[in-house]
Motif scaffolding. Structure first.
Motif, PDB file in Angstrom:
ATOM      1  N   ALA A 138       0.848  -1.194   0.000  1.00 26.40           N
ATOM      2  CA  ALA A 138       0.000   0.000   0.000  1.00 26.40           C
ATOM      3  C   ALA A 138       0.886   1.248   0.000  1.00 26.40           C
ATOM      4  O   ALA A 138       0.604   2.240  -0.663  1.00 26.40           O
ATOM      5  N   ARG A 139       1.998   1.172   0.741  1.00 26.63           N
ATOM      6  CA  ARG A 139       2.917   2.310   0.825  1.00 26.63           C
ATOM      7  C   ARG A 139       3.683   2.488  -0.492  1.00 26.63           C
ATOM      8  O   ARG A 139       3.850   3.610  -0.977  1.00 26.63           O
ATOM      9  N   LEU A 140       4.130   1.365  -1.083  1.00 29.75           N
ATOM     10  CA  LEU A 140       4.865   1.453  -2.351  1.00 29.75           C
ATOM     11  C   LEU A 140       3.987   2.051  -3.450  1.00 29.75           C
ATOM     12  O   LEU A 140       4.475   2.798  -4.303  1.00 29.75           O
ATOM     13  N   ALA A 141       2.680   1.750  -3.422  1.00 32.23           N
ATOM     14  CA  ALA A 141       1.762   2.316  -4.427  1.00 32.23           C
ATOM     15  C   ALA A 141       1.786   3.836  -4.343  1.00 32.23           C
ATOM     16  O   ALA A 141       1.794   4.534  -5.362  1.00 32.23           O
ATOM     17  N   VAL A 142       1.820   4.350  -3.118  1.00 30.41           N
ATOM     18  CA  VAL A 142       1.819   5.805  -2.924  1.00 30.41           C
ATOM     19  C   VAL A 142       3.194   6.383  -3.255  1.00 30.41           C
ATOM     20  O   VAL A 142       3.308   7.360  -4.007  1.00 30.41           O
ATOM     21  N   GLU A 143       4.241   5.784  -2.724  1.00 30.71           N
ATOM     22  CA  GLU A 143       5.587   6.363  -2.905  1.00 30.71           C
ATOM     23  C   GLU A 143       6.056   6.281  -4.359  1.00 30.71           C
ATOM     24  O   GLU A 143       6.890   7.075  -4.786  1.00 30.71           O
ATOM     25  N   THR A 198      -2.039  15.575  -0.328  1.00 30.20           N
ATOM     26  CA  THR A 198      -1.827  15.513   1.121  1.00 30.20           C
ATOM     27  C   THR A 198      -0.539  14.800   1.503  1.00 30.20           C
ATOM     28  O   THR A 198      -0.155  14.795   2.667  1.00 30.20           O
ATOM     29  N   HIS A 199       0.107  14.177   0.531  1.00 29.99           N
ATOM     30  CA  HIS A 199       1.396  13.533   0.819  1.00 29.99           C
ATOM     31  C   HIS A 199       2.242  13.636  -0.443  1.00 29.99           C
ATOM     32  O   HIS A 199       1.792  13.274  -1.529  1.00 29.99           O
ATOM     33  N   GLU A 200       3.434  14.140  -0.296  1.00 31.25           N
ATOM     34  CA  GLU A 200       4.329  14.282  -1.451  1.00 31.25           C
ATOM     35  C   GLU A 200       5.150  12.988  -1.579  1.00 31.25           C
ATOM     36  O   GLU A 200       5.954  12.678  -0.712  1.00 31.25           O
ATOM     37  N   PRO A 201       4.910  12.195  -2.624  1.00 29.97           N
ATOM     38  CA  PRO A 201       5.606  10.899  -2.705  1.00 29.97           C
ATOM     39  C   PRO A 201       7.090  11.059  -3.029  1.00 29.97           C
ATOM     40  O   PRO A 201       7.506  12.038  -3.648  1.00 29.97           O
ATOM     41  N   SER A 202       7.870  10.063  -2.606  1.00 30.08           N
ATOM     42  CA  SER A 202       9.304  10.120  -2.865  1.00 30.08           C
ATOM     43  C   SER A 202       9.631   9.684  -4.292  1.00 30.08           C
ATOM     44  O   SER A 202      10.757   9.824  -4.740  1.00 30.08           O
ATOM     45  N   LEU A 203       8.639   9.181  -5.017  1.00 28.73           N
ATOM     46  CA  LEU A 203       8.797   8.688  -6.388  1.00 28.73           C
ATOM     47  C   LEU A 203       9.906   7.642  -6.536  1.00 28.73           C
ATOM     48  O   LEU A 203      10.839   7.805  -7.314  1.00 28.73           O
ATOM     49  N   ILE A 204       9.768   6.582  -5.797  1.00 29.29           N
ATOM     50  CA  ILE A 204      10.602   5.397  -6.020  1.00 29.29           C
ATOM     51  C   ILE A 204      10.204   4.818  -7.382  1.00 29.29           C
ATOM     52  O   ILE A 204       9.124   5.109  -7.874  1.00 29.29           O
ATOM     53  N   PRO A 205      11.070   4.027  -8.019  1.00 30.55           N
ATOM     54  CA  PRO A 205      10.705   3.483  -9.340  1.00 30.55           C
ATOM     55  C   PRO A 205       9.402   2.674  -9.285  1.00 30.55           C
ATOM     56  O   PRO A 205       9.194   1.904  -8.339  1.00 30.55           O
ATOM     57  N   VAL A 206       8.549   2.850 -10.283  1.00 32.16           N
ATOM     58  CA  VAL A 206       7.286   2.101 -10.301  1.00 32.16           C
ATOM     59  C   VAL A 206       7.552   0.595 -10.368  1.00 32.16           C
ATOM     60  O   VAL A 206       6.749  -0.211  -9.892  1.00 32.16           O
ATOM     61  N   ALA A 207       8.698   0.223 -10.939  1.00 31.65           N
ATOM     62  CA  ALA A 207       9.047  -1.208 -11.031  1.00 31.65           C
ATOM     63  C   ALA A 207       9.129  -1.841  -9.642  1.00 31.65           C
ATOM     64  O   ALA A 207       8.788  -3.019  -9.470  1.00 31.65           O
ATOM     65  N   ASP A 208       9.558  -1.059  -8.649  1.00 34.76           N
ATOM     66  CA  ASP A 208       9.680  -1.598  -7.283  1.00 34.76           C
ATOM     67  C   ASP A 208       8.318  -1.972  -6.711  1.00 34.76           C
ATOM     68  O   ASP A 208       8.205  -2.827  -5.837  1.00 34.76           O
ATOM     69  N   TYR A 209       7.281  -1.285  -7.193  1.00 36.95           N
ATOM     70  CA  TYR A 209       5.919  -1.610  -6.761  1.00 36.95           C
ATOM     71  C   TYR A 209       5.332  -2.733  -7.615  1.00 36.95           C
ATOM     72  O   TYR A 209       4.738  -3.676  -7.095  1.00 36.95           O
ATOM     73  N   LEU A 210       5.518  -2.631  -8.927  1.00 34.85           N
ATOM     74  CA  LEU A 210       4.824  -3.546  -9.844  1.00 34.85           C
ATOM     75  C   LEU A 210       5.444  -4.937  -9.881  1.00 34.85           C
ATOM     76  O   LEU A 210       4.742  -5.945  -9.734  1.00 34.85           O
ATOM     77  N   LEU A 211       6.748  -5.014 -10.082  1.00 36.40           N
ATOM     78  CA  LEU A 211       7.358  -6.307 -10.414  1.00 36.40           C
ATOM     79  C   LEU A 211       7.275  -7.365  -9.321  1.00 36.40           C
ATOM     80  O   LEU A 211       7.135  -8.547  -9.640  1.00 36.40           O
TER      81      LEU A 211
END
Ligand SMILES: Cc1ncc(C[n+]2csc(CCOP(=O)(O)OP(=O)(O)O)c2C)c(N)n1
Ligand code: SF4
Ligand code: SF4
Ligand SMILES: [Mg+2]
Lengths: 287, 97
Positions: free
Chosen positions: A223-228, A245-258
């Motif tokens: 849930a957190r990776l989806a936001v970040e 309301t929350h500024e995401p750190s924009l980690i790579p989307v691959a870290d969430y998806l793969l």
């Protein structure tokens, strides 16, 4: 207005002994929301995991009135409950309808759009696990592009329908997205919804580890990776004014998806395309 | 008027917590070592974690052993241990009284 953990009521109005799977994101959403909604709340829930895990006529996991409605109509039933309370002069009760993604965006949509148009004094919550989990994980309009579901062995060919934009288009005074990984952000949004004397809509991303094919203990982590990663933006629209309301750190989307089993068919090119659009959306790229 | 809202007319409020079936599914259980992050109580799907006198407290009767609390505790203060390990018996846990 800022909530602190010390200020939350200790009482568990929902959740203890619930019949859901372990690690259920929907149950977490319910517990967090009830900390703010409180005991003077009447909730309706259409057919879904959340309805089933709350019990039946013999036993219940709720300590507030909970009505398990037919699939198409939770917001309509809640509209009627509000009307009945009003006619009796009862003004101190929060009326909530709480549907899954199918119960809100697909099968339950006509009752939802009707109640929103009438600006009924109530809150509708969509707890979104991005598929029809209670019947085995079929595809919904909230399933994201490329995700596998039990009735599809290739991956969803079309995008997730933007429910928040649709609900915003009703001209509501309060619309917000939320995530179970950011409980204080979520609970403050429930406070804001309670302060709105009309219809409020809150859309909570609540992962289901079974459908998403992730380890149960990582329900909150995903849930957190989806936001970040920027894929699930946390924002609210109060009287037409939109605030992130929350500024995401924009980690790579691959870290969430793969790491998710449901995205095992996603191509490298597709991941790159998603990354490009996210970078552009948040205005942090070159383009 | 309407002081006490009817819960489910035929069911006692919160009655599922009296005979929680989920704790019998548990394969692992959390052991609280020195968990100081009170937010973990908000991540438990089953309300098994609460704050008692400023500290995290666990009710194993309600716990399904999902492991979310151990995964989320920032200071590694919650550890999941196997519930049973066949003929070997239960593993001893470091730091558990
Ligand atoms: C009119 C009608 N159609 C189909 C069903 C079967 N049904 C029960 S729950 C469910 C899926 C619910 O999905 P969602 O709203 O996303 O909630 P989830 O189970 O994923 O939490 C379906 C199709 C039903 N009960 N009523
Ligand atoms: S299938 Fe998913 S949403 Fe349904 S009870 Fe289990 S974990 Fe919760
Ligand atoms: S293991 Fe899961 S159910 Fe048990 S206390 Fe931790 S979060 Fe709650
Ligand atoms: Mg669903």
């Amino acid at each position: 207005m800022t909530l602190r953990i010390e200020d939350l009521p200790k009482e568990e109005l929902f959740g203890q002994g619930n019949g859901g799977c372990k690690a259920c994101g929907a149950a977490i959403a319910g517990r967090q929301a009830m900390k703010v909604l409180g005991e003077r709340t009447i909730i309706t829930i259409p057919a879904s995991c959340m309805a089933t895990l709350g019990g039946n006529n013999q036993k219940t996991a709720w300590k507030i009135p909970f009505y398990h409605t037919l699939f198409e109509m939770a917001p309509a039933v809640s509209s009627g409950i509000r009307a009945a309370l009003e006619i009796q002069g009862v003004n101190d009760v929060n009326v909530v309808s709480w549907g899954g993604d199918a119960g809100s965006a697909d099968i339950g949509f006509q009752a939802l759009t009707g109640a929103a148009e009438r600006n009924e004094h109530m809150i509708h919550v969509c707890y979104d696990n991005e598929m029809y989990m209670n019947t085995g994980g079929q595809q919904s309009s909230q399933t994201p592009l490329y995700a596998l579901t039990s009735n599809d062995h290739i991956g969803k060919p079309v995008k997730k329908k933007n429910m928040l934009a649709i609900m915003e288009a009703h001209g509501l005074d309060y619309v917000a997205s939320a995530s179970i990984a950011y409980p204080f952000d979520l609970m403050e949004k429930f406070q804001n919804a309670l302060a709105n004397p009309g219809f409020s809509y809150i859309h909570i991303l609540a992962p289901c580890y079974r459908g998403w094919q992730i380890p149960g203990e990582k329900t909150i982590e995903f849930a957190r990776l989806a936001v970040e990663s920027g894929l699930w933006e946390l924002f609210e629209v109060k009287k037409g004014v939109r605030t992130r309301t929350h500024e995401p750190s924009l980690i790579p989307v691959a870290d969430y998806l793969l790491p998710q089993g449901r995205f095992k068919n996603i191509s490298k090119k597709a991941v790159e395309e998603i990354q490009t659009s996210i970078t552009k959306y948040y205005g942090r790229g070159d383009k | 008027m309407a002081k006490n809202l009817p819960i489910v007319p035929t069911a006692k409020p919160g009655s599922m917590a009296e005979t929680p079936a989920g704790s019998t599914w548990r394969e692992k259980r959390p052991v609280l070592m020195n968990c100081t992050c009170l937010e973990v109580t908000l991540y438990c799907p089953d309300g098994a974690l609460s704050i008692v006198e400023g500290k995290v407290s666990l009710d194993l009767n309600l716990c399904k052993g999902c492991g979310i609390c151990a995964n989320e505790c920032k200071d590694g203060g919650i550890q999941m241990v196997p519930e049973y390990t066949g003929a070997q018996g239960v593993f001893p846990v470091k730091g558990e009284e």
